[in-house]
Design a protein around this motif. Structure first.
Motif, PDB file in Angstrom:
ATOM      1  N   SER A  23     -14.012  -1.209 -13.023  1.00 56.91           N
ATOM      2  CA  SER A  23     -15.294  -1.034 -12.331  1.00 56.91           C
ATOM      3  C   SER A  23     -15.171  -1.458 -10.868  1.00 56.91           C
ATOM      4  N   GLN A  24     -14.332  -2.467 -10.609  1.00 57.06           N
ATOM      5  CA  GLN A  24     -14.084  -2.831  -9.200  1.00 57.06           C
ATOM      6  C   GLN A  24     -13.455  -1.663  -8.457  1.00 57.06           C
ATOM      7  N   LEU A  25     -12.524  -0.992  -9.154  1.00 57.17           N
ATOM      8  CA  LEU A  25     -11.813   0.124  -8.545  1.00 57.17           C
ATOM      9  C   LEU A  25     -12.789   1.230  -8.150  1.00 57.17           C
ATOM     10  N   ALA A  26     -13.792   1.443  -9.001  1.00 61.66           N
ATOM     11  CA  ALA A  26     -14.731   2.531  -8.749  1.00 61.66           C
ATOM     12  C   ALA A  26     -15.792   2.153  -7.722  1.00 61.66           C
ATOM     13  N   HIS A  27     -16.090   0.850  -7.613  1.00 60.34           N
ATOM     14  CA  HIS A  27     -17.229   0.479  -6.774  1.00 60.34           C
ATOM     15  C   HIS A  27     -16.883  -0.239  -5.482  1.00 60.34           C
ATOM     16  N   GLU A  28     -15.730  -0.914  -5.462  1.00 59.94           N
ATOM     17  CA  GLU A  28     -15.403  -1.631  -4.227  1.00 59.94           C
ATOM     18  C   GLU A  28     -14.614  -0.722  -3.281  1.00 59.94           C
ATOM     19  N   SER A  29     -14.413  -1.246  -2.092  1.00 59.30           N
ATOM     20  CA  SER A  29     -13.640  -0.470  -1.111  1.00 59.30           C
ATOM     21  C   SER A  29     -12.237  -0.190  -1.655  1.00 59.30           C
ATOM     22  N   PRO A  30     -11.684   0.985  -1.366  1.00 59.68           N
ATOM     23  CA  PRO A  30     -10.347   1.314  -1.873  1.00 59.68           C
ATOM     24  C   PRO A  30      -9.286   0.320  -1.411  1.00 59.68           C
ATOM     25  N   PHE A  31      -9.571  -0.387  -0.300  1.00 57.36           N
ATOM     26  CA  PHE A  31      -8.580  -1.318   0.220  1.00 57.36           C
ATOM     27  C   PHE A  31      -8.895  -2.766  -0.110  1.00 57.36           C
ATOM     28  N   ALA A  32      -9.936  -2.974  -0.956  1.00 62.39           N
ATOM     29  CA  ALA A  32     -10.260  -4.339  -1.354  1.00 62.39           C
ATOM     30  C   ALA A  32      -9.154  -4.875  -2.248  1.00 62.39           C
ATOM     31  N   PHE A  33      -8.884  -6.172  -2.105  1.00 67.31           N
ATOM     32  CA  PHE A  33      -7.898  -6.815  -2.977  1.00 67.31           C
ATOM     33  C   PHE A  33      -8.645  -7.504  -4.108  1.00 67.31           C
TER      34      PHE A  33
ATOM     35  N   GLU B 215      -7.491   1.411 -24.852  1.00 66.26           N
ATOM     36  CA  GLU B 215      -7.793   2.442 -23.866  1.00 66.26           C
ATOM     37  C   GLU B 215      -7.012   2.210 -22.579  1.00 66.26           C
ATOM     38  N   ILE B 216      -6.667   3.310 -21.952  1.00 64.46           N
ATOM     39  CA  ILE B 216      -5.994   3.218 -20.664  1.00 64.46           C
ATOM     40  C   ILE B 216      -7.036   3.438 -19.566  1.00 64.46           C
ATOM     41  N   PHE B 217      -7.143   2.448 -18.687  1.00 61.19           N
ATOM     42  CA  PHE B 217      -8.072   2.573 -17.574  1.00 61.19           C
ATOM     43  C   PHE B 217      -7.314   2.919 -16.296  1.00 61.19           C
ATOM     44  N   ARG B 218      -8.091   3.185 -15.263  1.00 59.28           N
ATOM     45  CA  ARG B 218      -7.451   3.641 -14.034  1.00 59.28           C
ATOM     46  C   ARG B 218      -6.479   2.633 -13.423  1.00 59.28           C
ATOM     47  N   PRO B 219      -6.831   1.324 -13.401  1.00 64.94           N
ATOM     48  CA  PRO B 219      -5.839   0.373 -12.862  1.00 64.94           C
ATOM     49  C   PRO B 219      -4.552   0.343 -13.691  1.00 64.94           C
TER      50      PRO B 219
ATOM     51  N   PRO C  63      -1.630   6.220   0.460  1.00 66.11           N
ATOM     52  CA  PRO C  63      -1.519   6.322  -1.003  1.00 66.11           C
ATOM     53  C   PRO C  63      -0.646   5.214  -1.597  1.00 66.11           C
ATOM     54  N   LEU C  64       0.407   4.828  -0.874  1.00 64.77           N
ATOM     55  CA  LEU C  64       1.282   3.766  -1.378  1.00 64.77           C
ATOM     56  C   LEU C  64       0.559   2.426  -1.379  1.00 64.77           C
ATOM     57  N   LEU C  65      -0.176   2.176  -0.293  1.00 64.49           N
ATOM     58  CA  LEU C  65      -0.944   0.940  -0.186  1.00 64.49           C
ATOM     59  C   LEU C  65      -2.000   0.881  -1.298  1.00 64.49           C
ATOM     60  N   TRP C  66      -2.666   2.002  -1.490  1.00 69.58           N
ATOM     61  CA  TRP C  66      -3.693   2.076  -2.528  1.00 69.58           C
ATOM     62  C   TRP C  66      -3.084   1.759  -3.893  1.00 69.58           C
ATOM     63  N   LEU C  67      -1.893   2.305  -4.118  1.00 72.11           N
ATOM     64  CA  LEU C  67      -1.227   2.128  -5.412  1.00 72.11           C
ATOM     65  C   LEU C  67      -0.881   0.652  -5.659  1.00 72.11           C
ATOM     66  N   LEU C  68      -0.555  -0.054  -4.587  1.00 68.56           N
ATOM     67  CA  LEU C  68      -0.250  -1.482  -4.722  1.00 68.56           C
ATOM     68  C   LEU C  68      -1.512  -2.289  -5.013  1.00 68.56           C
ATOM     69  N   LEU C  69      -2.629  -1.861  -4.407  1.00 65.72           N
ATOM     70  CA  LEU C  69      -3.869  -2.634  -4.529  1.00 65.72           C
ATOM     71  C   LEU C  69      -4.633  -2.337  -5.824  1.00 65.72           C
ATOM     72  N   ALA C  70      -4.535  -1.098  -6.306  1.00 66.62           N
ATOM     73  CA  ALA C  70      -5.366  -0.700  -7.450  1.00 66.62           C
ATOM     74  C   ALA C  70      -5.201  -1.602  -8.673  1.00 66.62           C
ATOM     75  N   PRO C  71      -3.973  -1.983  -9.037  1.00 64.87           N
ATOM     76  CA  PRO C  71      -3.859  -2.800 -10.262  1.00 64.87           C
ATOM     77  C   PRO C  71      -4.390  -4.222 -10.102  1.00 64.87           C
ATOM     78  N   THR C  72      -4.752  -4.636  -8.886  1.00 64.98           N
ATOM     79  CA  THR C  72      -5.313  -5.976  -8.730  1.00 64.98           C
ATOM     80  C   THR C  72      -6.795  -5.992  -9.083  1.00 64.98           C
ATOM     81  N   LYS C  73      -7.338  -4.795  -9.368  1.00 66.72           N
ATOM     82  CA  LYS C  73      -8.778  -4.687  -9.626  1.00 66.72           C
ATOM     83  C   LYS C  73      -9.060  -4.249 -11.059  1.00 66.72           C
ATOM     84  N   THR C  74     -10.264  -4.544 -11.522  1.00 64.39           N
ATOM     85  CA  THR C  74     -10.681  -4.013 -12.811  1.00 64.39           C
ATOM     86  C   THR C  74     -11.156  -2.578 -12.596  1.00 64.39           C
TER      87      THR C  74
END
Lengths: 313, 292
Positions: B39-49, B253-257, B26-37
């Motif tokens: 739609s990237q967050l929803a469609h790419e791998s959870p660990f994608a940068f 609007e507030i998005f997930r990232p 969860p911590l790793l995910w939290l670091l990576l999530a804001p690097t994505k848009t």
């Protein structure tokens, strides 16, 4: 500690410390004047009275004051609310899952970490402890994502369980489990560190003697180490039970995030909040608060009392 | 015999790694999530940068959201936490000293009460505190949050254990014989020796105050008063993904990232403290155990 989340990162002192009270026979040094003692504790005592005692007394007074005088009317009334019994059932179910899994896994992980070299084990302990930084709303948000199938790194598990969207995951039957996972995530690390410390306090000679006698690592763990940290396990259980009964932030965040899918009176503390702020009924809110206060106080008094018993063995 | 031993080691290692994943992912995910848009967050791998540019953009968006609301929340958290911690120290350190090293009637009773209120979850007092505060019209004032934070019986207990186990009583007696008054003994003999416990109590108090949610939740009412722990909930409430029907344009609007970024910002002070305080921390958690 004022950590009002169910699982604050703050850890408590070990039972060992409680023994001081019971065992202490030596008097404080002669020559210190009693007036000085009062002055040193004055500010703390003032806070204790205003922040600890006064609100409790006021809540009891509010809960007991009915239009017809002093009585248990508000307790009876809140008891008969259709949300009342489910709220307590929810929390006790959550506590059952959380306490059982926390006890098992914290002890297991502490025993495992304790077999590692000190340097390696400190890295593990740090990773386990770090989520404590997310106590409260932060952890609830992160787990919201963890439980949403299309953003979750655990999607394979969620899909395997047949969950496609967040509302599937947070279905009413799953909620106690979900809150137990959140609580374990932020709270377990601190306890692992404490248990590890307790294991370190076991004299090396004792472990070595067992090994010389042919005890396997598993036997040593179960027959020597486990009984020696039993008190700490009891301590963890009791404190976690008390904290868990007050569950508030996690269901609250989920209620917001699921647009009411999770009812805003899921836990007793939420119910008390709802009565005070949505229904403007402070007397009923006070009654539910007093119910919760009594649970917390009973547990605390029991532990302090037992804490003294501990010093006898 | 040896083979069986390796099996144990292997199983143990697997269990440890499973839990490293449980706590770390969860911590790793939290670091990576804001690097994505979103739609990237929803469609790419959870660990994608995603990209650092996206990370920076997300950061600026969150900071500038609604007239830099995030900074207001952080400032409020700082005021509540520093204020609460400072007062908690002022109360706890002398009280711990008084309980451990002075003599007065009611000392043991006070100690027992301290133990009870320390174990009692402070959440249990939040609503009663609100009822009391609204009676004396303190709700909405910073004191309605800071004063309850100042009440920190756990800190008193830690200080008590510290003073009663590490300060030799002869030292204090010697100072008294040399003519030091009670205040002098505390100020010039005990306090200089108490630096570790001051740090420890401050650490626990600050972390508890910063992450506290329920107390400010009932005591504060407006965006300008909220600490960041509640700010996060406000952001969820304005994220259409979680609260459909929330009005708002794409820019506001507030998005997930954005949510992930806000969470990251909110926990950063505590993570930094954890990193620096790790050693003290472990010692402190074992305060009672390391004595004697």
């Amino acid at each position: 500690m004022p950590g009002t989340t169910a699982v604050p990162p703050v850890r408590y002192p070990p039972v060992e410390g409680l023994r001081v009270e019971g065992r202490r026979r030596d008097r404080p040094p002669a020559g210190s004047s009693p007036v000085a003692g009062y002055l040193f504790v004055a500010f703390y005592v003032a806070l204790l009275l205003c922040i600890g005692v006064a609100p409790a007394v006021y809540a009891i007074a509010l809960a007991l004051s009915t239009p017809g005088g002093v009585g248990f009317g508000h307790f009876v009334q809140t008891f008969n609310f259709f949300e009342f019994a489910p709220a307590f059932e929810h929390v006790f179910e959550f506590e059952g899952i959380w306490l059982a899994s926390q006890t098992f896994f914290v002890v297991l992980l502490a025993l495992l970490v304790h077999t590692l070299k000190r340097r390696v084990s400190s890295a593990f302990r740090f990773i386990f402890y770090l989520p404590g930084a997310m106590a409260g709303s932060a952890s609830a948000i992160v787990w919201l994502f963890m439980f949403t199938p299309n953003t979750s790194p655990w999607a394979f598990i969620l899909h395997g369980l047949g969950y496609q969207v967040l509302p599937n995951t947070v279905s009413p039957g799953n909620l106690p489990m979900i809150f137990a996972i959140m609580a374990f995530f932020t709270g377990a690390g601190g306890w692992i560190v404490i248990m590890y410390g307790a294991l370190n306090n076991i004299p090396d000679e004792l472990i070595e003697a067992a090994q010389i006698d042919g005890s396997s690592p598993l036997q040593t763990a179960l027959r020597i180490k486990l009984p020696l940290i039993r008190k700490w396990v009891v301590y963890m259980l009791v404190l976690s039970f008390a904290a868990g009964s007050q569950l508030f932030v996690e269901p609250q965040i989920l209620a917001v995030a699921t647009n009411g899918e999770v009812p805003p009176q899921w836990s007793p503390n939420q119910l008390a909040y709802y009565l005070a702020f949505q229904q403007d009924n402070f007397n009923n809110a006070a009654a539910v608060s007093v119910d919760l206060l009594v649970i917390g106080l009973l547990v605390a008094v029991l532990l302090v009392w037992r804490g003294k018993l501990f010093s006898v063995d | 015999m040896l083979a069986r031993r390796y099996v144990y080691v292997f199983i143990g290692l697997v269990i440890l790694l499973v839990f490293v994943a449980f706590f770390g992912v969860p911590l790793l995910w939290l670091l990576l999530a804001p690097t994505k848009t979103d739609s990237q967050l929803a469609h790419e791998s959870p660990f994608a940068f995603g990209s650092l540019t996206t990370f920076a953009n997300t950061f600026h968006k969150v900071i500038n959201y609604q007239g830099q609301l995030m900074l207001t929340w952080l400032k409020n958290s700082a005021i509540y936490s520093f204020g609460g911690t400072a007062l908690a120290l002022l109360a706890a350190i002398p009280a711990g000293y008084g309980l451990a090293l002075t003599q007065f009637i009611g000392r043991r009773a006070l100690l027992a009460i301290t133990l009870v209120v320390m174990i009692l979850p402070s959440t249990a007092l939040v609503l009663p505190l609100f009822l009391e505060a609204s009676e004396v019209h303190l709700v909405g004032s910073v004191w309605s949050v800071i004063l309850p934070f100042a009440f920190f019986p756990f800190g008193v207990y830690l200080a008590y254990i510290y003073f009663s186990s590490t300060i030799p009583k002869d030292l204090l007696a010697a100072a008294r014989i040399d003519g030091a008054g009670e205040w002098g003994v505390f100020r010039y003999v005990a306090l200089p020796l108490a630096r570790p416990i001051v740090g420890l109590v401050a650490f626990f108090a600050f972390v508890a105050d910063w992450t506290n949610y329920y107390l400010p939740f009932v005591m504060t009412y407006t965006n300008t008063e909220y600490p960041v722990s509640i700010g996060l909930q406000i952001l969820i409430g304005s994220a259409p993904i979680f609260s459909p029907g929330t009005p708002g344009s794409a820019a506001s609007e507030i998005f997930r990232p954005d949510l992930a970024m806000a969470t990251l910002i909110a926990i950063l002070p505590i993570v930094i403290i954890f990193l620096f305080a790790q050693r003290t921390l472990v010692k402190g958690m074992l305060a009672g155990a390391t004595k004697g």
